[in-house]
Design a protein around this motif. Structure first.
Motif, PDB file in Angstrom:
ATOM      1  N   LEU A 246      31.135  33.285  35.128  1.00  0.00           N
ATOM      2  CA  LEU A 246      29.762  32.817  35.283  1.00  0.00           C
ATOM      3  C   LEU A 246      28.805  33.964  35.580  1.00  0.00           C
ATOM      4  N   ASP A 247      29.256  34.951  36.355  1.00  0.00           N
ATOM      5  CA  ASP A 247      28.404  36.104  36.654  1.00  0.00           C
ATOM      6  C   ASP A 247      28.106  36.906  35.385  1.00  0.00           C
ATOM      7  N   LEU A 248      29.148  37.132  34.589  1.00  0.00           N
ATOM      8  CA  LEU A 248      28.940  37.855  33.332  1.00  0.00           C
ATOM      9  C   LEU A 248      28.007  37.087  32.405  1.00  0.00           C
ATOM     10  N   LEU A 249      28.156  35.768  32.398  1.00  0.00           N
ATOM     11  CA  LEU A 249      27.329  34.936  31.522  1.00  0.00           C
ATOM     12  C   LEU A 249      25.881  34.894  32.005  1.00  0.00           C
ATOM     13  N   LEU A 250      25.703  34.571  33.302  1.00  0.00           N
ATOM     14  CA  LEU A 250      24.353  34.350  33.825  1.00  0.00           C
ATOM     15  C   LEU A 250      23.612  35.662  34.100  1.00  0.00           C
ATOM     16  N   ALA A 251      24.293  36.589  34.801  1.00  0.00           N
ATOM     17  CA  ALA A 251      23.621  37.841  35.161  1.00  0.00           C
ATOM     18  C   ALA A 251      23.601  38.833  34.013  1.00  0.00           C
ATOM     19  N   GLY A 252      24.681  38.842  33.198  1.00  0.00           N
ATOM     20  CA  GLY A 252      24.753  39.794  32.104  1.00  0.00           C
ATOM     21  C   GLY A 252      24.124  39.281  30.826  1.00  0.00           C
ATOM     22  N   TYR A 253      24.674  38.210  30.262  1.00  0.00           N
ATOM     23  CA  TYR A 253      24.204  37.720  28.961  1.00  0.00           C
ATOM     24  C   TYR A 253      22.796  37.132  29.043  1.00  0.00           C
ATOM     25  N   PHE A 254      22.566  36.260  30.035  1.00  0.00           N
ATOM     26  CA  PHE A 254      21.246  35.636  30.168  1.00  0.00           C
ATOM     27  C   PHE A 254      20.271  36.471  31.002  1.00  0.00           C
ATOM     28  N   GLU A 255      20.716  37.610  31.509  1.00  0.00           N
ATOM     29  CA  GLU A 255      19.881  38.577  32.233  1.00  0.00           C
ATOM     30  C   GLU A 255      19.145  37.939  33.407  1.00  0.00           C
ATOM     31  N   MET A 256      19.854  37.079  34.171  1.00  0.00           N
ATOM     32  CA  MET A 256      19.260  36.462  35.361  1.00  0.00           C
ATOM     33  C   MET A 256      19.369  37.369  36.589  1.00  0.00           C
ATOM     34  N   GLY A 257      20.062  38.495  36.458  1.00  0.00           N
ATOM     35  CA  GLY A 257      20.135  39.462  37.534  1.00  0.00           C
ATOM     36  C   GLY A 257      20.853  38.936  38.772  1.00  0.00           C
ATOM     37  N   VAL A 258      20.325  39.320  39.938  1.00  0.00           N
ATOM     38  CA  VAL A 258      20.946  38.957  41.212  1.00  0.00           C
ATOM     39  C   VAL A 258      20.978  37.441  41.399  1.00  0.00           C
ATOM     40  N   GLN A 259      19.943  36.746  40.945  1.00  0.00           N
ATOM     41  CA  GLN A 259      19.921  35.296  41.070  1.00  0.00           C
ATOM     42  C   GLN A 259      21.037  34.659  40.250  1.00  0.00           C
ATOM     43  N   GLY A 260      21.356  35.223  39.090  1.00  0.00           N
ATOM     44  CA  GLY A 260      22.449  34.722  38.279  1.00  0.00           C
ATOM     45  C   GLY A 260      23.792  34.878  38.983  1.00  0.00           C
ATOM     46  N   ILE A 261      23.958  35.990  39.713  1.00  0.00           N
ATOM     47  CA  ILE A 261      25.180  36.198  40.499  1.00  0.00           C
ATOM     48  C   ILE A 261      25.325  35.080  41.527  1.00  0.00           C
ATOM     49  N   ALA A 262      24.234  34.737  42.207  1.00  0.00           N
ATOM     50  CA  ALA A 262      24.272  33.711  43.251  1.00  0.00           C
ATOM     51  C   ALA A 262      24.576  32.331  42.672  1.00  0.00           C
ATOM     52  N   VAL A 263      23.910  31.981  41.576  1.00  0.00           N
ATOM     53  CA  VAL A 263      24.124  30.659  40.956  1.00  0.00           C
ATOM     54  C   VAL A 263      25.565  30.519  40.482  1.00  0.00           C
ATOM     55  N   GLY A 264      26.095  31.548  39.856  1.00  0.00           N
ATOM     56  CA  GLY A 264      27.470  31.503  39.384  1.00  0.00           C
ATOM     57  C   GLY A 264      28.463  31.301  40.519  1.00  0.00           C
ATOM     58  N   THR A 265      28.206  31.952  41.649  1.00  0.00           N
ATOM     59  CA  THR A 265      29.098  31.819  42.803  1.00  0.00           C
ATOM     60  C   THR A 265      29.096  30.402  43.355  1.00  0.00           C
ATOM     61  N   VAL A 266      27.932  29.801  43.473  1.00  0.00           N
ATOM     62  CA  VAL A 266      27.833  28.441  44.012  1.00  0.00           C
ATOM     63  C   VAL A 266      28.554  27.436  43.112  1.00  0.00           C
ATOM     64  N   ILE A 267      28.359  27.534  41.810  1.00  0.00           N
ATOM     65  CA  ILE A 267      29.036  26.622  40.881  1.00  0.00           C
ATOM     66  C   ILE A 267      30.554  26.779  40.997  1.00  0.00           C
ATOM     67  N   ALA A 268      31.017  28.028  41.074  1.00  0.00           N
ATOM     68  CA  ALA A 268      32.455  28.285  41.172  1.00  0.00           C
ATOM     69  C   ALA A 268      33.029  27.723  42.470  1.00  0.00           C
ATOM     70  N   GLU A 269      32.291  27.831  43.578  1.00  0.00           N
ATOM     71  CA  GLU A 269      32.796  27.351  44.869  1.00  0.00           C
ATOM     72  C   GLU A 269      32.998  25.840  44.870  1.00  0.00           C
ATOM     73  N   TRP A 270      32.023  25.090  44.382  1.00  0.00           N
ATOM     74  CA  TRP A 270      32.140  23.635  44.386  1.00  0.00           C
ATOM     75  C   TRP A 270      33.226  23.163  43.426  1.00  0.00           C
ATOM     76  N   THR A 271      33.347  23.808  42.287  1.00  0.00           N
ATOM     77  CA  THR A 271      34.398  23.435  41.343  1.00  0.00           C
ATOM     78  C   THR A 271      35.776  23.700  41.933  1.00  0.00           C
ATOM     79  N   THR A 272      35.919  24.827  42.609  1.00  0.00           N
ATOM     80  CA  THR A 272      37.204  25.175  43.218  1.00  0.00           C
ATOM     81  C   THR A 272      37.551  24.248  44.374  1.00  0.00           C
ATOM     82  N   LEU A 273      36.560  23.793  45.131  1.00  0.00           N
ATOM     83  CA  LEU A 273      36.845  22.857  46.215  1.00  0.00           C
ATOM     84  C   LEU A 273      37.483  21.578  45.666  1.00  0.00           C
ATOM     85  N   ALA A 274      36.956  21.084  44.555  1.00  0.00           N
ATOM     86  CA  ALA A 274      37.522  19.873  43.953  1.00  0.00           C
ATOM     87  C   ALA A 274      38.961  20.119  43.505  1.00  0.00           C
TER      88      ALA A 274
END
Length: 514
Positions: A246-274
């Motif tokens: 998600l970080d590579l996709l959001l921060a790298g490909y979509f160029e969301m920068g630091v905010q993309g890193i944060a969004v990717g982490t949150v999505i990964a955390e909730w998915t992993t909890l399930a």
């Protein structure tokens, strides 16, 4: 020495016999023999007897099966077997700094020095906040391992329930106080205005994952306490693998920068909890052989056990706060030398994080085994696992330190394309390598004291070592600059080990007298 097989077909476990090449175990209740064999034993360590500490599992009868162990122990205590158990933990642990390395590389290659500094500061804030509640992992591990050693499966499930309840309660409080925490943290740690602005955006997004992040701590504590190394690996690889993608996709490909890193982490955390919740529930259901409910609400709600858990966890929380403060102190003093030094030290901390999680794999093994030995009242088992895992961890630390010294410059160039940051990081690389070499003893002793829930000793050691670090920083940093800061950091990890090491004999004596 050789004993004849037992002729009984019912009753209590009989003596384990020692032969010249192997240890042979048999008993009237083969289920008990299988439980005895879970610890393992080496011929070199001398003969011993298993008593009747293990409760007889319900619904199981003797089949006359013999349990034999080779001269290196069974699948638990031989060097080869301990290493095999540690490898999944190591792979699981290294997935965590790999995420930090990828984050640093993505921002280092596509962003500015301010962006890289914001990742460093944002990571520091979340280490300070989230790992302050690391007891949700460490405290859970110790209590679960000891309950497992006593054969009390219902208590294992109750501990899991209490830990998840605490995780969500703490998360709710963190979300309510998010603005206050951010303001306090930025006032405490100095950085440039642009770095703080970007870090604030990162912080606001990452806080949305607080309940999932803390609950994952609790789930990992259950798995480590039960020695489920492969399942820990599954959870960590899923979490960090998804996060990296998600970080590579959001921060790298979509160029969301630091905010993309944060969004990717949150999505990964909730998915992993399930995913992790389903994994742990399935494991506990497969171990559910007692007459109590799968979710033992009556045990979970007992105030005495809850208070004991909170008291122990408070000590771990204080211990963790001081450790996190030590790393925060290091980062903050590096920032005082400018954004370049801050970024360079952050790059080197990725190497330390990678080495630390390698060494923590052996600490995870000793956590599980020392807790089980403590629950079963077995000082001989404690001695074997402490000695062998420490030898393995020390050898690993030496290899990692040599690799950092020889290959570190190449690794630094892969993490950042900024020339001034590269030069600064390469200059401090020998000191970072020395830290890696000397750090393994602190990790091993942490594992022992976590597994046996000797939390007061851990708290006191953390306070002492952090105090030494802070006091040493002033003369060393004033004289040698950033190199002096690294020297003080090395003293910090050495005193962590010394402060716990002097208390280990008392722990061992207490177990021997039980």
């Amino acid at each position: 020495m050789r004993l004849s097989p037992a002729t009984e077909t019912h009753g209590r476990p009989l003596v384990r016999a020692l032969e010249s090449e192997r240890i042979v175990s048999w008993c009237a209740d083969c289920a008990t023999a299988a439980r005895d064999a879970a610890f393992g034993f080496s011929v070199r360590d001398g003969p011993f007897l298993y008593g009747s500490r293990w409760p007889r599992p319900q619904g199981l009868v003797c089949s006359g099966t013999h349990v034999s162990l080779d001269r290196n122990g069974d699948a638990r205590l031989g060097y080869r077997a301990l290493l095999a158990m540690a490898v999944p933990f190591i792979l699981a642990n290294t997935a965590v700094p790999m995420l930090g390395i990828v984050d640093t590389a993505v921002i280092g290659q596509t962003g500015s020095t301010a962006d890289l500094g914001a990742i460093a500061l944002g990571g520091l804030l979340f280490n300070l906040i989230f790992w302050s509640f690391g007891f949700l992992r460490m405290g859970t591990t110790g209590f679960v391992a000891q309950a497992n050693g006593r054969g009390d499966e219902a208590e294992v499930r109750a501990i899991a329930g209490r830990s998840l309840f605490l995780a969500f309660a703490i998360s709710a409080l963190l979300l309510i106080l998010a603005n206050e925490l951010q303001g306090f943290a930025f006032a405490l740690f100095g950085a440039g205005d642009e770095v703080e602005r970007i870090a604030a955006e990162y912080f606001r997004v990452r806080m949305l994952g607080a309940p999932a992040s803390l609950s994952i701590f609790a789930l990992l504590g259950v798995l480590i306490g039960l020695g489920q190394a492969r399942k820990v690996l599954v959870v960590q690889v899923f979490l960090n693998g998804l996060n990296i993608l998600l970080d590579l996709l959001l921060a790298g490909y979509f160029e969301m920068g630091v905010q993309g890193i944060a969004v990717g982490t949150v999505i990964a955390e909730w998915t992993t909890l399930a995913m992790g919740s389903l994994l742990v529930i399935s494991l506990l259901r497969s171990r559910h052989k007692d007459s109590e409910p799968l979710v033992p609400w009556e045990r979970i709600k007992k105030l005495r056990q809850m208070w004991g858990s909170l008291r122990s966890n408070l000590n771990i929380m204080i211990r963790t706060l001081f450790l996190v403060f030590g790393f925060a102190w290091f980062t903050d003093h590096g920032a005082r030398y400018g954004d370049t030094v801050l970024a360079a030290n952050h790059v080197l901390l990725q190497f330390l994080a990678l080495a630390a999680f390698f060494l923590d794999g052996f600490a995870n093994v000793v956590e599980s085994h020392s807790g089980r030995a403590f629950g079963a009242g077995r000082v001989d088992i404690l001695d074997v696992v402490v000695r062998r895992t420490s030898i393995l961890a020390g050898g690993t630390a030496l290899v990692l330190a040599v690799m950092a010294a020889l290959l570190g410059a190449r690794g630094i160039s892969m993490l950042t394309a900024l020339g001034d940051v590269q030069q600064q990081a390469i200059g401090a690389l020998p000191l970072a390598s020395a830290y890696v070499l000397l750090s393994f003893a602190a990790f091993q002793l942490d594992g022992i004291f976590i597994g046996t829930s000797r939390t007061r000793a851990m708290r006191n050691a953390s306070v002492l070592s952090t105090t030494v670090f802070v006091l040493a920083t002033f003369p060393l940093a004033d004289r040698f600059g950033n190199d002096g800061l690294w020297l003080a950091f090395i003293l910090y990890v050495v005193f962590r080990a010394l402060a716990l090491g002097v208390q280990y004999p008392a722990l061992r004596r207490a177990l021997a007298q039980r």
